[in-house]
Design an enzyme around this catalytic site. Structure first.
Site, short mmCIF file in Angstrom:
data_model
loop_
_atom_site.label_atom_id
_atom_site.label_comp_id
_atom_site.label_asym_id
_atom_site.label_seq_id
_atom_site.Cartn_x
_atom_site.Cartn_y
_atom_site.Cartn_z
CB SER A 166 74.83 58.36 23.91
OG SER A 166 74.24 57.52 24.86
CE1 TYR A 179 75.42 62.13 27.87
CE2 TYR A 179 74.43 59.94 27.86
CZ TYR A 179 75.50 60.77 27.58
OH TYR A 179 76.63 60.26 27.02
#
Ligand code: NAD
Length: 283
Positions: A166, A179
């Site tokens: 990501s 995250y």
């Protein structure tokens, strides 16, 4: 002279975890278009089977759905047994299962002296169990399937693994510390395992998607009433030099390249597919 193509991928068997999700479905369609037999693994069995059946009907390439939990080794072993008997030995793996939890998210982007009375909206209010859940899903949920599904590649002496990272892995976005740290651990693990396996013929790389409108983030990015970008959505667009969100099928090319022999001397890299987001300093 070598003819450049992805033809080496036709007939290979790929396991795709989280394959019934938004990005997973787009990747599975890309794999089918190259003739790769794909095992879509998902916690949601019905979605896995329906997604696979629709892709197989459309492409004519064998695509099957299996239920497994990327956090449960025995369910992964069971899926592997079924995949081996129905599709054959596994050549390729894409670790796509991942995600975030609202409880591991701060309500405020930054703290100031005025927030000292509302600590529950800050770092100090984060739920440690949710933090652990996000870490497990993204990190352990990549580690365990890699242990299980690369065993056939060890025997055959070749294989390619792609982890889904990501933008948060390079520089964390505000509000989502669990995250961000979990995806940073994916890049680190990708490099570690690439080195560890380099002489076995198994390559390990990652793809870092930029910003794609998906069900996980739609309402963070788009105002439900006006359909205009939220302030956060506008910040993302301002920081993406191409000035738009990605389309999920725009991830297919980087994945095809990393799976195929076209990238046979490439291991341990993470390719951003982000419209320039990670290259831009913001000014
Ligand atoms: P999604 O929620 O649409 O898909 C995730 C899929 O994983 C779902 O089908 C879900 O059922 C499955 N899943 C969840 N937990 C599982 C488990 N324990 N075992 C097996 N399957 C499980 O998410 P998405 O947006 O398609 O994201 C896919 C990947 O891409 C994730 O790793 C995500 O972190 C990453 N990513 C997404 C974006 C984005 O913009 N959506 C950006 C960067 C990275």
């Amino acid at each position: 002279m070598n003819r450049m193509s992805f033809d080496d991928l036709a007939g290979k068997v790929c396991v795709l975890t989280g394959g019934a999700g938004v990005i997973g479905t787009a990747l599975a369609k890309g794999l089918a278009s190259m003739g790769i037999k794909t095992a879509i693994i998902d916690l949601n069995e019905e979605n896995a089977r329906n997604t696979a059946a629709a892709i197989e009907a459309d492409s004519g390439t064998t695509t099957r759905g299996y239920k497994a939990n990327v956090l449960d080794r025995s369910s992964l072993e069971e899926a592997k047994r079924l995949i081996n008997s129905e599709l054959g030995k596994i050549d390729l793996l894409i670790n796509g299962a991942g995600g975030n939890s609202p409880k591991a998210t701060t309500q405020l982007e930054q703290m100031g002296k005025e927030n000292l009375v509302e600590l529950e909206k800050t770092f100090y209010g984060l739920d440690i169990e949710a933090f652990q859940w996000v870490f497990d899903l993204n990190f352990k949920g990549t580690l365990l399937p890699t242990m299980v599904f690369t065993r056939d590649m060890l025997e055959s002496g070749s294989g390619s693994v792609i982890n889904i990272s990501s933008m948060n892995s390079f520089k964390p976005l505000t509000k989502i510390p669990a995250y961000s740290a979990a995806k940073a651990s994916i890049n680190n693990f990708t490099q570690w395992l690439a080195v560890h396996l380099a002489k076995t013929g198994i390559r390990v790389n990652a793809v870092a998607p930029g910003f794609f409108l998906t069900k996980q983030n739609y309402f963070l990015m788009v105002d439900e009433k006006t359909s205009k970008p939220t302030p956060r959505g506008q910040k993302v667009l301002n920081n993406t030099p191409m000035g738009r969100y990605g389309e999920v099928d725009e991830l297919q090319g980087a994945v095809a390249f990393l799976l195929s022999d076209m990238s046979r001397f490439i291991t341990g890299v993470c390719i951003p597919v982000d419209g320039g987001y990670s290259a831009f300093g913001g000014v």
